[in-house]
Design a protein around this motif. Structure first.
Motif, PDB file in Angstrom:
ATOM      1  N   UNK A   1      61.411   6.289  84.931  1.00 51.31           N
ATOM      2  CA  UNK A   1      59.964   6.340  84.718  1.00 51.31           C
ATOM      3  C   UNK A   1      59.311   5.293  85.602  1.00 51.31           C
ATOM      4  N   UNK A   2      58.733   5.733  86.715  1.00 49.14           N
ATOM      5  CA  UNK A   2      58.117   4.799  87.660  1.00 49.14           C
ATOM      6  C   UNK A   2      56.763   4.309  87.196  1.00 49.14           C
ATOM      7  N   UNK A   3      56.102   5.116  86.365  1.00 57.02           N
ATOM      8  CA  UNK A   3      54.761   4.776  85.913  1.00 57.02           C
ATOM      9  C   UNK A   3      53.667   5.196  86.886  1.00 57.02           C
ATOM     10  N   UNK A   4      54.037   5.864  87.987  1.00 56.75           N
ATOM     11  CA  UNK A   4      53.054   6.275  88.988  1.00 56.75           C
ATOM     12  C   UNK A   4      52.838   7.783  88.935  1.00 56.75           C
ATOM     13  N   UNK A   5      51.609   8.253  89.177  1.00 59.58           N
ATOM     14  CA  UNK A   5      51.351   9.701  89.201  1.00 59.58           C
ATOM     15  C   UNK A   5      51.958  10.343  90.446  1.00 59.58           C
ATOM     16  N   UNK A   6      52.110  11.658  90.407  1.00 62.71           N
ATOM     17  CA  UNK A   6      52.628  12.437  91.538  1.00 62.71           C
ATOM     18  C   UNK A   6      54.002  11.949  91.996  1.00 62.71           C
ATOM     19  N   UNK A   7      54.770  11.362  91.073  1.00 65.62           N
ATOM     20  CA  UNK A   7      56.051  10.758  91.426  1.00 65.62           C
ATOM     21  C   UNK A   7      57.131  11.215  90.467  1.00 65.62           C
ATOM     22  N   UNK A   8      58.203  11.772  91.034  1.00 70.89           N
ATOM     23  CA  UNK A   8      59.376  12.171  90.260  1.00 70.89           C
ATOM     24  C   UNK A   8      60.525  11.283  90.699  1.00 70.89           C
ATOM     25  N   UNK A   9      61.012  10.407  89.810  1.00 66.83           N
ATOM     26  CA  UNK A   9      61.955   9.363  90.234  1.00 66.83           C
ATOM     27  C   UNK A   9      63.274   9.441  89.481  1.00 66.83           C
ATOM     28  N   UNK A  10      64.341   9.042  90.207  1.00 64.49           N
ATOM     29  CA  UNK A  10      65.692   8.979  89.665  1.00 64.49           C
ATOM     30  C   UNK A  10      66.374   7.721  90.203  1.00 64.49           C
ATOM     31  N   UNK A  11      67.402   7.271  89.483  1.00 63.78           N
ATOM     32  CA  UNK A  11      68.285   6.260  90.068  1.00 63.78           C
ATOM     33  C   UNK A  11      69.726   6.762  89.976  1.00 63.78           C
ATOM     34  N   UNK A  12      70.546   6.298  90.914  1.00 62.80           N
ATOM     35  CA  UNK A  12      71.929   6.768  91.003  1.00 62.80           C
ATOM     36  C   UNK A  12      72.876   5.583  91.122  1.00 62.80           C
ATOM     37  N   UNK A  13      74.156   5.863  90.928  1.00 62.45           N
ATOM     38  CA  UNK A  13      75.200   4.846  91.089  1.00 62.45           C
ATOM     39  C   UNK A  13      75.683   4.755  92.526  1.00 62.45           C
ATOM     40  N   UNK A  14      75.086   5.515  93.433  1.00 64.28           N
ATOM     41  CA  UNK A  14      75.581   5.593  94.803  1.00 64.28           C
ATOM     42  C   UNK A  14      74.865   4.695  95.782  1.00 64.28           C
ATOM     43  N   UNK A  15      75.161   4.924  97.050  1.00 61.31           N
ATOM     44  CA  UNK A  15      74.587   4.179  98.163  1.00 61.31           C
ATOM     45  C   UNK A  15      73.263   4.820  98.593  1.00 61.31           C
ATOM     46  N   UNK A  16      72.500   4.158  99.459  1.00 65.73           N
ATOM     47  CA  UNK A  16      71.270   4.786  99.968  1.00 65.73           C
ATOM     48  C   UNK A  16      71.529   6.125 100.652  1.00 65.73           C
ATOM     49  N   UNK A  17      72.597   6.204 101.440  1.00 65.22           N
ATOM     50  CA  UNK A  17      72.915   7.475 102.096  1.00 65.22           C
ATOM     51  C   UNK A  17      73.289   8.538 101.074  1.00 65.22           C
ATOM     52  N   UNK A  18      74.015   8.147 100.017  1.00 64.07           N
ATOM     53  CA  UNK A  18      74.286   9.073  98.916  1.00 64.07           C
ATOM     54  C   UNK A  18      72.986   9.646  98.372  1.00 64.07           C
ATOM     55  N   UNK A  19      71.989   8.777  98.208  1.00 65.60           N
ATOM     56  CA  UNK A  19      70.713   9.212  97.619  1.00 65.60           C
ATOM     57  C   UNK A  19      70.073  10.316  98.441  1.00 65.60           C
TER      58      UNK A  19
END
Length: 254
Positions: A57-75
């Protein structure tokens, strides 16, 4: 635009929050970032353990957010190959990194290599870093405002396929397009050393340290630009072939 965003400082870092806060005003954002800091991971991918993905939950409009256990390239790869599709994304932005990505830094940078992953898939990609001044959050806000202005010029730039733009933003300046300099990569070498330490159980370990060597930089490099308080924009592509050497090698080896 629909923009895919990631970083290597983690989903809770202020750099990516500053970008979300600014860019959600005019764009649809998809944010997939590591759940913790993943700096200096280069182009690493996770191959030998599962990737976990959770809503954020980023708290920002027009934003769909996730976090992962991987690296930036994984993302980036996960977003383009599984969670979404190539056609869903108009632009990839990585950052705002806490610290510079100048010269040889880009070889180690998770921020830059995540953008390169987007370029591999032929999606326009930008990596952005704040060169110093991370403790003053206004620097991140100004960098984000600059990028919002920069995006308005993007359609006219005719960036070639498989090329990213690496932007380094110095602290203490206003988000002014007049401060932009188009640069080449500098050397940005370090005086590296490993500090030998001992843990509480008497076991030896080593901690990498180093100081950048700023001397000997040409006037048209990214290092020189930011040292002069200017915003560096460097085009980078992942094709590492030394083209001028090809014909000479053919002459002597074929």
């Amino acid at each position: 635009m629909r923009i895919l965003m990631t970083n290597d400082d983690g989903i809770t870092s202020y750099g990516i929050k500053a970008l979300m806060k600014e860019l959600c005003k005019e764009h649809e954002l998809i944010v997939i970032a590591p759940d913790r800091e993943r700096s200096a991971t280069g182009h690493a991918l996770t191959l030998h353990k599962p990737l976990r993905v959770k809503d954020y939950d980023s708290g920002f409009p027009n934003t769909n957010a996730f976090h992962t256990t991987g690296t930036p390239t994984d993302c980036v790869k996960l977003a383009l190959c599984s969670l979404y599709s190539l056609d869903d994304i108009d632009l990839i932005i990585t950052g705002i990194n806490h610290g510079p990505n100048l010269g040889a830094d880009i070889l180690y940078s998770g921020t830059v290599n995540a953008a390169i992953e987007g370029a591999i898939y032929s999606i326009p990609s930008i990596a952005m870093s704040l060169t110093k001044g991370e403790k003053d959050l206004n620097n991140f806000d100004n960098a984000a405002k600059f990028l919002a202005k920069f995006l308005k010029k993007l359609p006219d730039l005719n960036i070639p396929e498989h090329t990213i733009l690496n932007i380094n933003y110095p602290p203490g300046i206003e988000p002014d397009m007049a401060k932009v300099r188009v640069t080449v990569l500098g050397k940005r070498m370090y005086c590296d050393y490993y500090e030998k330490r001992e843990d509480p159980r008497g076991r030896i370990y080593y901690w990498l340290s180093g100081d950048p060597i700023e001397e000997g930089e040409a006037p048209d490099t990214d290092v020189t630009a930011v040292s002069n308080g200017l915003i560096s924009v460097t085009p980078i592509h992942f094709r590492l072939t030394d083209e001028p050497l090809i014909e000479s090698l053919k002459k002597h080896l074929e």
